[in-house]
Design a protein around this motif. Structure first.
Motif, PDB file in Angstrom:
ATOM      1  N   ASN A 162      14.572  59.364  10.566  1.00 50.71           N
ATOM      2  CA  ASN A 162      14.232  59.716  11.935  1.00 50.71           C
ATOM      3  C   ASN A 162      12.728  59.878  12.109  1.00 50.71           C
ATOM      4  N   GLU A 163      12.067  60.296  11.043  1.00 53.13           N
ATOM      5  CA  GLU A 163      10.621  60.470  11.116  1.00 53.13           C
ATOM      6  C   GLU A 163       9.929  59.160  11.461  1.00 53.13           C
ATOM      7  N   GLY A 164      10.490  58.067  10.952  1.00 51.05           N
ATOM      8  CA  GLY A 164       9.906  56.764  11.238  1.00 51.05           C
ATOM      9  C   GLY A 164       9.959  56.431  12.711  1.00 51.05           C
ATOM     10  N   TYR A 165      11.100  56.695  13.358  1.00 49.33           N
ATOM     11  CA  TYR A 165      11.223  56.415  14.783  1.00 49.33           C
ATOM     12  C   TYR A 165      10.391  57.382  15.609  1.00 49.33           C
ATOM     13  N   SER A 166      10.233  58.606  15.139  1.00 51.52           N
ATOM     14  CA  SER A 166       9.369  59.566  15.834  1.00 51.52           C
ATOM     15  C   SER A 166       7.932  59.059  15.841  1.00 51.52           C
ATOM     16  N   LYS A 167       7.479  58.594  14.690  1.00 46.57           N
ATOM     17  CA  LYS A 167       6.122  58.061  14.595  1.00 46.57           C
ATOM     18  C   LYS A 167       5.985  56.783  15.429  1.00 46.57           C
ATOM     19  N   LEU A 168       7.054  55.972  15.432  1.00 43.48           N
ATOM     20  CA  LEU A 168       7.027  54.733  16.210  1.00 43.48           C
ATOM     21  C   LEU A 168       6.889  55.021  17.701  1.00 43.48           C
ATOM     22  N   LEU A 169       7.693  55.960  18.205  1.00 41.80           N
ATOM     23  CA  LEU A 169       7.631  56.311  19.621  1.00 41.80           C
ATOM     24  C   LEU A 169       6.274  56.909  19.972  1.00 41.80           C
ATOM     25  N   SER A 170       5.744  57.740  19.101  1.00 37.73           N
ATOM     26  CA  SER A 170       4.419  58.325  19.346  1.00 37.73           C
ATOM     27  C   SER A 170       3.361  57.232  19.429  1.00 37.73           C
TER      28      SER A 170
END
Length: 293
Positions: A162-170
């Protein structure tokens, strides 16, 4: 007995057959000793020769003598294979002999293996010695067909963080409209996130398209990122977005109170009506594809 295909005027006459079989016509390096066989008549000439061979009126050596005497020294592979295939389909023809003809044509360089595989029937390919047996060829054909049209790239969603998608959205939501000078850096960061967190490229592509849809001024810069993904993926994602608006989502409404009924009614009114931003995105993608062609 196989029947001849109807042709406008026979090129391989009885007189020519007689002279060929008696050795009166031989090939010459100076020029064609059987005149009149130009590029337009080449296919017909090869078809008639193959027909006569299938009837037993020409021996193998005489067949190749007739080809050389007509001055057919260029690439005749496709026309020759079509001639063999057409005669192969005729009822009553001796297919084993045609298979032997195809084998000899391959040995003498008159027929390519590619032409046999592309134009021949399964049985003809086997008879020409280009496959061990019919069953093995059909199995290989099915495997290639499945790999070409049905192979799917699988990504283990449990391994995605999930951290990857959080960074992606940011990353996608940071700043205003995407400027040209930021595209190279964004490309580098997207590659890093996909690799580091094992993100599904198709899901990343979908999110990039969402960002492009919301940035009308910078949509062209967003679309320049599509080179990171499978060539077909962006258009397939766009089609799914349009399809989403045509599907019935009323079953997702919860409860029967007045509020939920109003919400359900609003969903039904919006059903089948994609927003203008999605049409703008589609137009931009079409424009980019037309420039790339």
């Amino acid at each position: 007995m196989a029947e001849d295909y109807e042709l406008p005027e026979r090129l391989v006459t009885e007189a020519l057959l007689k002279d060929l079989n008696e050795g009166k016509i031989v090939a010459s390096e100076v020029g064609a000793t059987i005149p009149g066989i130009n590029a337009e008549k080449q296919q017909q000439y090869l078809l008639e020769l193959t027909q006569e061979y299938s009837k037993g009126k020409l021996e193998l050596d005489t067949f190749f003598q007739a080809v050389a005497a007509a001055g057919l020294n260029g690439d005749i592979s496709s026309d020759l294979m079509e001639a063999i295939w057409l005669v192969w389909l005729q009822p009553g023809v001796k297919q084993d002999e045609l298979g032997e003809l195809a084998k000899e044509c391959i040995k003498k360089g008159k027929l390519s293996r590619r032409a046999v595989m592309e134009l021949g029937e399964v049985e003809l390919i086997v008879a020409a010695g280009q496959a061990p047996n019919k069953l093995g060829l059909e199995q290989r054909e099915r495997k290639i067909f499945t790999a070409t049209f049905y192979k799917q790239d699988k990504y283990n969603l449990l391994r995605e963080e999930n951290e990857g998608y959080s960074k992606l959205l940011s990353l996608l939501l940071s700043g205003g409209s995407l400027q040209q000078q930021h595209v190279a850096g964004l490309t580098r960061d997207l590659k890093a996130l996909i690799g580091a967190f094992k993100l599904d490229p198709n899901r990343v592509c979908d999110l990039v398209l969402e960002a492009a849809e919301r940035d009308e001024a910078g949509v062209g810069n967003w679309l320049s990122l599509m080179g990171l993904f499978n060539k077909k993926a962006p258009m397939e994602m766009l089609a799914m977005k349009f399809l989403h608006y045509q599907q019935d989502h009323s079953h997702l409404a919860v409860g029967e109170d007045e509020g939920s009924s109003a919400k359900q009614q609003q969903q039904q009114q919006q059903q089948g009506k994609p927003p203008a931003s999605l049409y703008n995105l589609a137009a931009a993608m079409i424009k980019v594809r037309s420039h790339d062609q």
